[in-house]
Design an enzyme around this catalytic site. Structure first.
Site, PDB file in Angstrom:
ATOM      1  N   TYR A  21       0.807  -1.228   0.000  1.00 50.73           N
ATOM      2  CA  TYR A  21       0.000   0.000   0.000  1.00 50.73           C
ATOM      3  C   TYR A  21       0.838   1.276   0.000  1.00 50.73           C
ATOM      4  O   TYR A  21       1.917   1.324   0.583  1.00 50.73           O
ATOM      5  CB  TYR A  21      -0.950   0.005   1.209  1.00 50.73           C
ATOM      6  N   ASP A  22       0.287   2.297  -0.677  1.00 51.11           N
ATOM      7  CA  ASP A  22       0.920   3.617  -0.687  1.00 51.11           C
ATOM      8  C   ASP A  22       0.290   4.549   0.342  1.00 51.11           C
ATOM      9  O   ASP A  22       0.913   5.503   0.783  1.00 51.11           O
ATOM     10  CB  ASP A  22       0.736   4.273  -2.071  1.00 51.11           C
ATOM     11  N   VAL A  23      -0.982   4.280   0.623  1.00 55.88           N
ATOM     12  CA  VAL A  23      -1.760   5.177   1.487  1.00 55.88           C
ATOM     13  C   VAL A  23      -2.367   4.383   2.637  1.00 55.88           C
ATOM     14  O   VAL A  23      -2.949   3.313   2.418  1.00 55.88           O
ATOM     15  CB  VAL A  23      -2.905   5.855   0.689  1.00 55.88           C
TER      16      VAL A  23
END
Lengths: 310, 310
Positions: A21-23
């Site tokens: 995940y990036d966020v």
């Protein structure tokens, strides 16, 4: 329904989870802290994620605080944050009232005032969108009901019921009382829209539960024969749309972290985020995660368990 | 379902109706008066029935007044009555707590105090049955919640949560607030029974509606995930049993007169009374009587229409 994966004690699994995940969208109360008690793993976990260049967003249904109040709270606990990283239910509701309602409900346009049942956080966010309001923290509404009130409210007297009120917005109100419920009810019966910042039934504090915003709107729901308010906190997707609109992220690369299945986890699932992580430091129990109707993709005992993947 | 018979303007039908019954159970608010406004036909109709040797019983869900308070109210409006002719929901609840609970819930026997959310009427009726109570009109509970409250309540501290409380009794409380709901919730979570004098959602006054006892207990129901209280007002048959126990009447020769289908009319129908009469001076509309799920046997515009059968 699939069984959530328990990450604690499995370094590789945790690393894989973080890399995916990036966020990371964080619920706050019950995840980072409970009431005024900060969980020891919260600050180092957020630091670890920031070091890995992850975007963190603090998503809270707490309507009593404005975004700036929340940023200050985060800061006072040693968590640096910007106002833009904070999304609160009062902000979400205010955005809706100022930007969506004039199109979706043109009849409300001319009656542009909001009657507030709630605390200062709602007032601050309404003011930030330039929305006039009454009620709220005004001490004039913190008193006993009188026989005169009954007469004036029943008659719809404009000296007590402002004809410009087109919306009733209910949030958590530590000062809710009989009089405020009377006003809110009579505004709604005279055509005002019934909105709520959120409908959480309880508020966790000091390791126990106390009345939440949903319990404050419950008398009105009862009086209105079961009519629920339009709500803006998690799991309502109006908030997800606002967050996505701001950050333009890829939902498949975002993960919601929370302690409540019916608000946080549902919020992430219905928002079609790539992942959801449950923590056991708040409302939900292990049984809720493993056997409930709404289950996260992953769960840990506490947020700090993610540090094993640092 | 049969269609209710409209009696107004039909002298023979009204005479037949009156002759059919020995006992008339009256709902008060919405039938005899609304708020402080006495309907002009009430006194002469009651006089007419008394002259015909009918027994009249005043059955009220209003929990804020004791039976004696109610008798005084009736008297002040020109309606002579005895305390025995008055049945209130607070009295019905008190009878249950003092006489039934010790057998049905022996575990509560040792925890014999009642935490009250409500007004003086409940306190008076509890006292008349010798039941110790706390909360209620005590000014100590009419204040804002503090951080200290959260800690002490969460810890179940005996200095704030009396270990002898085995029952939470909720009625209409014009002074209900966040703190009282906190107390009630924590007592229930620690094993106290959740009782309500009644669960009327609204209270009619001055020709409009205001929050009723059911709206005061609604925050607790919400917090408890939908758990409804055991309730003692109409349409609960505990009250019918108490009335019958007192007067030993033949249910087939009794008629319930009321303005609400879901409380009054249902009370009479489920109690298998010989008749039910709806009046249009309160909550229900003609459509409710003619097309609703719960329909009276008869209806009139107002109680005074019965005078045509004098």
């Amino acid at each position: 329904m699939s069984t959530p994966e328990y990450l604690k004690g499995n370094k590789d699994a945790i690393r894989g989870f973080i890399d995916k995940y990036d966020v990371f969208l964080f619920d706050c109360d019950g995840v980072l802290w409970s009431g005024d008690h900060l969980f020891p793993g919260s600050v180092p976990t957020l630091e670890m994620l920031r070091k890995k260049n992850k975007r963190v967003v603090f998503v809270t249904n707490n309507s009593t605080k404005s975004r700036e109040d929340y940023r200050k709270k985060l800061e006072s606990m040693g968590i640096p944050a910007t106002v833009e990283e904070v999304f609160g239910s009062s902000y979400s509701a205010s955005i809706y009232i100022s930007r969506i309602l004039p199109q979706s409900h043109p009849e409300v346009k001319k009656r542009n005032k909001v009657f507030v049942v709630g605390e200062a956080g709602i007032e601050t966010e309404l003011a930030s969108e330039g929305i006039p309001y009454l009620g709220g923290t005004d001490p004039a509404y913190r008193r006993d009901v009188t026989p005169e009130d009954y007469k004036l409210l029943a008659a719809g007297d404009p000296s007590v019921l402002d004809p410009d009120v087109g919306v009733v917005l209910v949030g958590l109100d530590f000062h809710f009382n009989y009089l405020k419920i009377c006003y809110a009810y009579h505004y709604i019966k005279r055509g005002a829209l019934f909105l709520a910042t959120n409908t959480d039934s309880t508020l966790p504090s000091a390791g126990a539960l106390f009345p939440g915003a949903g319990s404050v709107s419950a008398p009105l729901v009862k009086m209105l024969g079961g009519q629920e308010p339009m709500a803006f906190g998690k799991p309502n997707q109006a908030m997800m749309d606002a967050i996505e609109g701001k950050f333009q992220f890829d939902r498949s690369k975002a993960c919601m972290i929370g302690d409540r299945t019916n608000t946080d986890i549902r919020f992430g699932l219905e928002g079609k985020l790539g992942g959801t992580l449950g923590v056991l430091t708040g409302v939900a129990t292990k049984e809720d995660f493993l056997e409930g109707d709404v289950r996260p993709h992953y769960y840990v005992d506490e947020l700090g368990d993610l540090l094993e993947g640092a």
